[in-house]
Each structure stands twice: as structure tokens, then as C-alpha cells.
Design a protein around this motif. Structure first.
Motif, mmCIF file in Angstrom:
data_model
loop_
_atom_site.group_PDB
_atom_site.id
_atom_site.type_symbol
_atom_site.label_atom_id
_atom_site.label_comp_id
_atom_site.label_asym_id
_atom_site.label_seq_id
_atom_site.Cartn_x
_atom_site.Cartn_y
_atom_site.Cartn_z
ATOM 1 N N ILE A 66 -6.125 -6.640 -7.583
ATOM 2 C CA ILE A 66 -7.414 -7.297 -7.814
ATOM 3 C C ILE A 66 -7.705 -8.439 -6.860
ATOM 4 O O ILE A 66 -8.832 -8.908 -6.802
ATOM 5 N N LYS A 67 -6.708 -8.887 -6.077
ATOM 6 C CA LYS A 67 -7.040 -9.962 -5.140
ATOM 7 C C LYS A 67 -8.065 -9.502 -4.110
ATOM 8 O O LYS A 67 -8.762 -10.321 -3.523
ATOM 9 N N ALA A 68 -8.182 -8.185 -3.902
ATOM 10 C CA ALA A 68 -9.194 -7.682 -2.965
ATOM 11 C C ALA A 68 -10.598 -8.051 -3.438
ATOM 12 O O ALA A 68 -11.468 -8.378 -2.631
ATOM 13 N N GLY A 205 3.052 -2.439 3.945
ATOM 14 C CA GLY A 205 1.988 -2.837 4.866
ATOM 15 C C GLY A 205 0.606 -2.539 4.323
ATOM 16 O O GLY A 205 0.458 -1.995 3.234
ATOM 17 N N SER A 206 -0.398 -2.906 5.098
ATOM 18 C CA SER A 206 -1.774 -2.926 4.636
ATOM 19 C C SER A 206 -2.699 -2.401 5.738
ATOM 20 O O SER A 206 -2.315 -2.359 6.902
ATOM 21 N N GLN A 207 -3.947 -2.074 5.343
ATOM 22 C CA GLN A 207 -5.021 -1.722 6.297
ATOM 23 C C GLN A 207 -4.547 -0.761 7.393
ATOM 24 O O GLN A 207 -4.519 -1.097 8.565
ATOM 25 N N MET A 283 0.859 3.880 -6.728
ATOM 26 C CA MET A 283 0.307 3.419 -5.453
ATOM 27 C C MET A 283 -0.665 2.295 -5.773
ATOM 28 O O MET A 283 -1.500 2.435 -6.667
ATOM 29 N N GLU A 284 -0.545 1.179 -5.058
ATOM 30 C CA GLU A 284 -1.428 0.037 -5.358
ATOM 31 C C GLU A 284 -2.357 -0.179 -4.177
ATOM 32 O O GLU A 284 -1.930 -0.280 -3.040
ATOM 33 N N LEU A 285 -3.641 -0.229 -4.481
ATOM 34 C CA LEU A 285 -4.641 -0.326 -3.422
ATOM 35 C C LEU A 285 -5.659 -1.405 -3.735
ATOM 36 O O LEU A 285 -6.051 -1.584 -4.887
ATOM 37 N N GLY A 286 -6.083 -2.079 -2.697
ATOM 38 C CA GLY A 286 -7.141 -3.070 -2.837
ATOM 39 C C GLY A 286 -8.369 -2.603 -2.081
ATOM 40 O O GLY A 286 -9.256 -1.947 -2.624
ATOM 41 N N ARG A 287 -8.376 -2.918 -0.803
ATOM 42 C CA ARG A 287 -9.600 -2.686 -0.021
ATOM 43 C C ARG A 287 -10.043 -1.226 0.009
ATOM 44 O O ARG A 287 -11.233 -0.950 0.082
ATOM 45 N N TYR A 288 -9.086 -0.294 -0.038
ATOM 46 C CA TYR A 288 -9.481 1.111 0.034
ATOM 47 C C TYR A 288 -10.393 1.481 -1.146
ATOM 48 O O TYR A 288 -11.291 2.299 -1.018
ATOM 49 N N ALA A 387 -14.252 -6.122 -0.101
ATOM 50 C CA ALA A 387 -12.891 -6.643 -0.284
ATOM 51 C C ALA A 387 -12.678 -7.879 0.571
ATOM 52 O O ALA A 387 -13.194 -7.965 1.685
ATOM 53 N N TYR A 388 -11.915 -8.819 0.047
ATOM 54 C CA TYR A 388 -11.579 -10.052 0.774
ATOM 55 C C TYR A 388 -12.839 -10.758 1.274
ATOM 56 O O TYR A 388 -12.943 -11.141 2.421
ATOM 57 N N GLY A 389 -13.815 -10.891 0.385
ATOM 58 C CA GLY A 389 -15.065 -11.570 0.709
ATOM 59 C C GLY A 389 -15.119 -12.951 0.097
ATOM 60 O O GLY A 389 -14.453 -13.883 0.571
HETATM 61 C C1 LIG Z 1 -2.689 -7.499 -1.077
HETATM 62 C C2 LIG Z 1 -1.786 -6.527 -1.650
HETATM 63 C C3 LIG Z 1 -2.219 -5.221 -1.882
HETATM 64 C C4 LIG Z 1 -3.577 -4.719 -1.503
HETATM 65 O O1 LIG Z 1 -3.726 -4.611 -0.124
HETATM 66 P P1 LIG Z 1 -4.998 -3.847 0.471
HETATM 67 O O2 LIG Z 1 -4.842 -3.925 1.930
HETATM 68 O O3 LIG Z 1 -6.211 -4.566 -0.014
HETATM 69 O O4 LIG Z 1 -4.960 -2.463 -0.057
HETATM 70 C C5 LIG Z 1 -1.348 -4.353 -2.486
HETATM 71 N N1 LIG Z 1 -0.110 -4.755 -2.828
HETATM 72 C C6 LIG Z 1 0.352 -6.005 -2.612
HETATM 73 C C7 LIG Z 1 1.729 -6.362 -3.004
HETATM 74 C C8 LIG Z 1 -0.468 -6.921 -2.006
HETATM 75 O O5 LIG Z 1 -0.003 -8.154 -1.769
#
Ligand SMILES: *Cc1c(COP(=O)(O)O)cnc(C)c1O
Length: 408
Positions: A66-68, A205-207, A283-288, A387-389
């Protein structure tokens, strides 16, 4: 629209006005209370989760980080679509709990968690991703203090990284998690009388927009998980394999093809043996999940020419959308997709710099963009802004009004 972004080929336009969620952009801006504002499209969120589920293994669990985008309306909507929520602070945890989702499906990751945050998480009965030995000690103490057995997973700093990622968050020395090579000791010392062991969190990793890089990271994640499961002191209930799926922000970037990633993941999941076999894979996703569903809108307040360059000045900028300004992890600034929302196309075009109201040259909304000739009062829209706004931007800087946010 030269050198713009493929996102702009997938937009709806009526009477030359951008339509968001089936309505004219200017109507939504009025609803939100004016500019600057973020508009989030509820149906786009739903469709994104559904389309991802339709290709991913059916027993893969999807979590939303949810931080996204922690706007409660967004989180509550997402809670009805995904299998769990990931939080990174006590206040995010409170929002997640407000959604009504089962606490067992909320997980809490973050380096440097404060004791008060750990206490809150134990009291709430959510799963805590433990990131150091001291954190584990603190949880043993909280277990006695609160007479609640903390639900924990161990966050591993893997011995590999997700290649060509927007942000490197693993491999080598990192502040996140416990080094993979220390895990045998940590696991053999784990006191399962005091904590309820759920499994492991392996985030690399991310993005990322490259299926091959994600496939390689998944293969290594499963390899590491196989080793860790054999060392685990109790049955392994879940393995969080992280996320990393990216969205295209810049000219020339393509949407990630998730099909090969999903097919490979299915194979890895099917090939599991031993104690790993029955663990849930998360699987944990934010921005996607949320990035493409959000639009940042601001209004042109002034227009001027300085030594041959045309500037469109707006009431919004870096203080609301830091990522778009290029100051949130970019090395070389590139444009997000940007349009004039009430003047999408025109025969008459000009090259403009779009800038915000802050007293710094870093406050760029769009640079060297060829756009229809715009006027004061027109609306600038920045795509890929879900995301991240608002919460990832320094809103207090220069004390301008707060950005408005609305989910429709
Ligand atoms: C920030 C974060 C995410 C989400 O990352 P996105 O690039 O937005 O998908 C997922 N998992 C962890 C542990 C994070 O810190």
C-alpha cells in the motif's frame, strides 16, 4: 505526437477532451475541488488485478503493497480484489486494518521498525517480516509482554539481485532483511514457543520491464526458498517472492509482457518438493497494480517565452508528483506521458517546458514536449501517476496547497 509514449495510444478522447473513467477530465477536476489533483480510476484498478490473475498461476496469492498508494479509498477498493495487503509502517497498518481484511493476510515489512510499531503489529496479529536478529529479540519480549504469539516471517537479503531494476533492493550489503548466509543460524536458534513462524520474504527488486530478468530472479528465489524450507523449524506456510513488475513511464518503454513470467512461475510452483510444496506463494505488487490507474492534473496559470523557449507554468509540480519531476530515483530525467487534457490534439503545435510553482529549476512537469498550443486555464495531465505520487512527494515544501485526491 512525436516521441511521446505508447500509453497515449490507449486513451479515450471526446470533443478533444481526455476522458478518464468514462468522464471528461475537466468534469472530474471540478468534482475533486479543482486543481491540482489526482484522479484514480476504480475500474482500471479492478481490470488490472483481474487481467493479472487471468495469466498468473491460479493458486498464486496477490498482495498489494500500500505504500504505492495509501489513499484509504484506494486501499479499501484493492482489499476487495487482492489476497492481502503489505504495509511498511504502523499508520499504513491502521489503514489496512480499516479495510476489514483478515489481519493474517496483512504483512509488515520495513527496516528500522520502532518498538512501538512492532508492539502495534503484534497486538494487531498481522504477519511481521523480521529484518534483523535484534528485531526478533524484541518480538520475543513483546510475546511475553502482550501474551500474544507474534506471527512472523523472516525477510531474507538474497545473495542475488533482480537485474536491470529501477531500484536495487537486494544482493550485496543491504539494510533490508537478514543476509541469506546467516539464515541457517537464525533458523536453528528460532524460538517457536515465542513466535508463530509463517515463512520467508524474499524481495529482490522493483520496477522491472524485462521478462527475462524477472524469470531469472524467480528461479533464484525458488532455489533459495527450497534451501531455506529444509532448514525451517516448523512447517512453512508462505513464501513471499516479492514483486518487481514494472510499468512503462518513459518514451520507448513497452508494457511488461507478463505471460512468460507467469508460465515460468507455474513451472516453478509445480516442480516444488518437500516442505516447500505446500507453502502458499505470495507476490507483492505496488505500482504495477495502481500506477496506470492514476492521473495527476494541474492548471496552466501563466505562459511566457524566455530567450526563445516557451514555458507553461502550472499550479502543480514536484511538491505533489516528485517522481514525475525526475527527482525520485531517476539518474537522467525523462518525461512521463503528458497531454493538454482539454486540447488533446491540434494542428497548431509548439515545443514547451512545463514547470511548477516552486522556486527551483528541479520543478519540471514536462521538458521539451511538442504539444498543442495551450492557453492559460488549460489542464495539463500527467499519466502513470497512480503510484508514489501524493505521499511520496514533499508537499510541505514552499507551503503550497495540498493536492486533492479522488477515486472514481
Ligand atoms: C515498495 C515495496 C513493494 C512494492 O514495490 P513496487 O515497485 O511498487 O511494486 C513491494 N515489496 C516491498 C517489500 C516493498 O518495499
Amino acid at each position: 505526437m512525436s516521441k511521446q509514449h505508447d500509453r497515449l495510444q490507449r486513451i479515450a478522447v471526446k470533443d478533444n477532451v481526455l476522458q478518464i473513467a468514462g468522464r471528461p477530465a475537466n468534469q472530474l477536476v471540478a468534482m475533486a475541488g479543482g486543481t491540482p489533483c489526482y484522479i484514480y480510476d476504480r475500474n482500471a484498478l479492478t481490470e488490472r488485478v483481474q487481467s493479472l490473475r487471468s495469466v498468473m498461476p491460479s493458486d498464486l496469492k496477490l498482495h498489494y503493497a500500500i505504500k504505492a498508494n495509501p489513499l484509504p479509498a484506494v486501499v479499501y477498493h484493492m482489499a476487495g480484489l487482492v489476497d492481502g495487503l503489505d504495509v511498511a509502517s504502523q499508520r499504513e497498518m491502521v489503514v489496512a486494518i480499516g479495510s476489514g481484511i483478515d489481519p493474517e493476510t496483512i504483512s509488515f515489512a520495513g527496516p528500522a521498525k520502532r518498538v512501538e510499531e512492532l508492539r502495534a503489529a503484534v497486538a494487531a496479529n498481522i504477519v511481521i517480516n523480521v529484518e534483523s536478529s535484534l528485531e526478533l529479540e524484541r518480538l520475543y519480549q513483546l510475546s511475553s509482554e502482550l501474551q500474544i504469539k507474534p506471527r512472523i516471517a523472516l525477510r531474507v537479503n538474497p545473495d542475488f539481485e533482480l537485474k536491470s531494476s529501477g531500484m536495487k533492493m537486494a544482493g550485496g550489503p543491504k539494510q533490508f532483511g537478514i543476509d541469506a548466509e546467516l539464515m541457517p543460524d537464525v533458523l536453528s536458534g528460532l524460538d517457536t514457543e515465542k513466535v508463530d513462524f509463517y515463512g520467508f520474504h524474499i524481495f529482490s527488486g522493483s520496477q522491472n520491464l524485462k521478462p527475462d530478468a524477472l524469470i531469472e530472479a524467480h528461479a533464484k528465489t525458488f532455489e533459495l526458498a527450497t534451501r531455506l524450507c529444509e532448514l525451517a523449524p516448523a512447517p512453512v506456510r508462505h513464501i513471499n517472492i516479492g514483486g518487481g513488475l514494472g510499468i512503462p513511464y518513459f518514451p520507448g518503454e513497452q508494457m511488461l509482457d507478463v505471460v512468460p513470467v507467469a508460465e515460468h512461475l507455474q513451472k516453478l510452483m509445480d516442480a516444488r518438493t518437500g516442505r516447500f510444496k505446500n507453502a502458499e506463494i505470495v507476490m507483492e505488487l505496488g505500482r504495477y497494480l495502481v500506477g496506470e490507474a492514476g492521473y495527476y492534473l494541474c492548471q496552466i496559470t501563466d505562459k511566457k517565452v524566455s530567450r526563445g523557449q516557451t514555458f507553461l507554468m502550472t499550479d502543480g509540480g514536484l511538491h505533489h508528483n516528485l517522481s514525475n519531476s525526475g527527482n525520485f530515483g531517476q539518474v537522467i530525467r525523462k518525461n512521463y506521458p503528458v497531454l493538454i487534457a482539454n486540447r488533446v490534439t491540434s494542428e497548431e503545435k509548439e515545443t514547451v517546458e512545463i514547470v511548477g510553482p516552486l522556486c527551483t529549476p528541479l520543478d519540471i512537469v514536462g521538458a521539451k514536449l511538442e504539444l498543442p498550443v495551450a492557453e492559460v486555464g488549460d489542464l495539463v495531465v500527467v499519466f502513470q501517476s497512480g503510484a508514489y505520487g501524493a505521499t511520496a512527494s514533499p508537499q510541505q515544501f514552499l507551503s503550497h496547497p495540498e493536492v486533492k485526491e479522488m477515486l472514481v
